[in-house]
Design a protein around this motif. Structure first.
Motif, short mmCIF file in Angstrom:
data_model
loop_
_atom_site.label_atom_id
_atom_site.label_comp_id
_atom_site.label_asym_id
_atom_site.label_seq_id
_atom_site.Cartn_x
_atom_site.Cartn_y
_atom_site.Cartn_z
N THR A 72 0.86 -1.05 0.06
CA THR A 72 -0.10 -0.03 -0.04
C THR A 72 0.86 1.28 -0.10
O THR A 72 1.76 1.45 0.90
CB THR A 72 -0.83 0.06 1.15
OG1 THR A 72 -1.67 -1.16 1.10
CG2 THR A 72 -1.83 1.37 1.14
N LEU A 73 0.50 2.16 -1.08
CA LEU A 73 1.41 3.44 -0.83
C LEU A 73 0.54 4.64 -0.44
O LEU A 73 -0.52 4.64 -1.12
CB LEU A 73 1.85 3.83 -2.25
CG LEU A 73 2.88 5.01 -2.63
CD1 LEU A 73 3.91 4.61 -3.64
CD2 LEU A 73 1.83 6.10 -2.81
N VAL A 74 0.97 5.46 0.27
CA VAL A 74 0.10 6.59 0.87
C VAL A 74 0.89 7.86 0.51
O VAL A 74 2.02 8.10 0.68
CB VAL A 74 -0.16 6.47 2.15
CG1 VAL A 74 -0.97 7.81 2.78
CG2 VAL A 74 -0.98 5.21 2.58
N ARG A 91 -0.33 -3.66 -9.02
CA ARG A 91 0.54 -4.43 -7.82
C ARG A 91 0.51 -3.90 -6.59
O ARG A 91 1.12 -4.27 -5.85
CB ARG A 91 2.06 -4.40 -8.63
CG ARG A 91 2.25 -5.21 -9.98
CD ARG A 91 3.77 -5.12 -10.35
NE ARG A 91 4.18 -3.73 -10.88
CZ ARG A 91 5.34 -3.42 -10.59
NH1 ARG A 91 6.30 -4.38 -10.39
NH2 ARG A 91 5.67 -2.20 -11.29
N ALA A 92 0.00 -2.51 -6.64
CA ALA A 92 -0.19 -1.84 -5.10
C ALA A 92 -1.39 -1.19 -4.86
O ALA A 92 -1.91 -0.69 -6.00
CB ALA A 92 1.18 -0.91 -5.04
N ALA A 93 -1.73 -0.96 -3.99
CA ALA A 93 -3.09 -0.15 -3.56
C ALA A 93 -2.30 1.43 -3.25
O ALA A 93 -1.51 1.64 -2.69
CB ALA A 93 -3.62 -0.61 -2.37
N PRO A 109 -6.49 0.09 3.23
CA PRO A 109 -7.25 -0.98 2.73
C PRO A 109 -6.93 -2.18 3.92
O PRO A 109 -7.76 -3.13 3.92
CB PRO A 109 -6.64 -1.49 1.45
CG PRO A 109 -5.10 -0.94 1.48
CD PRO A 109 -5.15 0.30 2.07
N HIS A 110 -5.96 -2.02 4.57
CA HIS A 110 -5.74 -2.95 5.84
C HIS A 110 -5.61 -2.20 7.03
O HIS A 110 -5.18 -1.14 7.06
CB HIS A 110 -4.34 -3.88 5.41
CG HIS A 110 -4.50 -4.61 4.05
ND1 HIS A 110 -5.41 -5.47 3.62
CD2 HIS A 110 -3.68 -4.35 2.85
CE1 HIS A 110 -5.13 -5.82 2.38
NE2 HIS A 110 -4.07 -4.97 1.91
N ARG A 111 -5.43 -3.15 8.22
CA ARG A 111 -5.54 -2.39 9.34
C ARG A 111 -4.36 -2.88 10.14
O ARG A 111 -3.82 -2.65 11.31
CB ARG A 111 -6.74 -2.89 10.35
CG ARG A 111 -7.87 -2.03 9.98
CD ARG A 111 -7.84 -0.63 9.98
NE ARG A 111 -8.81 -0.11 9.72
CZ ARG A 111 -8.83 0.83 8.33
NH1 ARG A 111 -7.60 0.83 7.62
NH2 ARG A 111 -9.79 1.36 7.91
N ARG A 112 -3.81 -3.94 9.68
CA ARG A 112 -2.36 -4.60 10.34
C ARG A 112 -1.34 -4.75 8.88
O ARG A 112 -1.67 -5.12 7.87
CB ARG A 112 -2.37 -5.81 10.69
CG ARG A 112 -3.23 -5.74 12.20
CD ARG A 112 -1.94 -5.28 13.13
NE ARG A 112 -2.73 -5.07 14.47
CZ ARG A 112 -3.42 -4.00 15.12
NH1 ARG A 112 -3.42 -3.00 14.20
NH2 ARG A 112 -3.75 -4.03 16.20
#
Length: 252
Positions: A72-74, A91-93, A109-112
């Motif tokens: 995940t990229l922010v 390949r990445a969110a 998209p995930h919590r961990r």
């Protein structure tokens, strides 16, 4: 809808050259960060959070190292997010969120996560916000997961040598700019503003950052280690150092 950028690879290369003028050992620090991820990962694909990930520099290298990783990229910068999207595809969110606000994890998209990685990006946050962000990151990590933050972090015990190292690095960088070897930060953004696809995104960026990021704030590495300890991490330390830069690591 994210615009299509046909020459994303060329823009990535240009971004790398611009950044390497400031960080000649840039690839070494990335390798060290990913070595730490490799050390704590288990049999499952690692779940990684690329924080303030910009064009996807860390994500691209992480996926080369761990092809099955969940990444995940922010970031908040629309131009850099567009380049990241063009380069990373599915390949990445890719997430747009403001790290200056405490609700940013809600967009994930995930919590961990197994690891949170960031480089040369958090020095624009004020001290109180960065200290709080460290605690927010801890809450996103699984037990045994880690945070690595690589940035400008001088060594407290070497104030005079650090000044000399920075002055010499600036001399080399200025010479490279004068010779046209690499674009400067401002030149890179001027070029992006001339690109027909990136231009409207650069204009959006100027609305988000009307005066640029906050002035760079570069506390010594000891500040980061203290803030990470206060945030509740059970192990904190210096993973890598190069001149006036360092990568601190914190294990939940």
């Amino acid at each position: 809808m994210t615009p299509y950028i046909a020459d994303a690879d060329a823009w990535q290369e240009s971004w790398d050259r611009q950044q390497e003028a400031y960080l000649p050992d840039r690839e070494h620090r990335f390798t060290t960060m990913l070595d730490a991820v490799d050390a704590i990962r288990d049999t499952a694909p690692p779940r990684l959070l690329d924080l303030a990930g910009g064009t996807g520099t860390i994500s691209l290298r992480a996926l080369r190292r761990f092809p099955d990783a969940e990444v995940t990229l922010v970031d908040l910068d629309p131009a850099l997010l567009a380049l990241a999207t063009a380069s990373l595809g599915d390949r990445a969110a890719i997430v747009s969120a403001d790290l200056g606000k405490p609700d940013w994890p809600a967009a994930l998209p995930h919590r961990r996560y197994d690891a949170v990685l960031t480089a040369t990006a958090l020095h624009w946050l004020p001290a109180d916000r960065l200290a709080t962000l460290y605690a927010e990151i801890r809450d996103l990590l699984r037990p045994g997961g880690l945070l690595v933050n690589a940035d400008h972090m001088p060594d407290d015990a070497l104030p005079e040598l650090t000044k000399r190292l920075l002055a010499r690095a600036e001399e080399r960088r200025t010479a490279r700019y004068a010779a046209g070897a690499v674009p400067s930060w401002s030149q890179w953004w001027d070029q992006a503003a001339q690109d027909p696809v990136l231009r409207p995104l650069v204009e959006q960026r100027q609305v988000i950052y009307p005066s640029g990021h906050s002035p760079e704030w570069t506390p010594p590495v000891s500040w980061h280690l203290d803030a990470l300890t206060d945030a509740g991490f059970r192990e904190v330390g210096t993973l890598w150092r190069g001149g006036a830069d360092a990568a601190v690591v914190a294990v939940r």
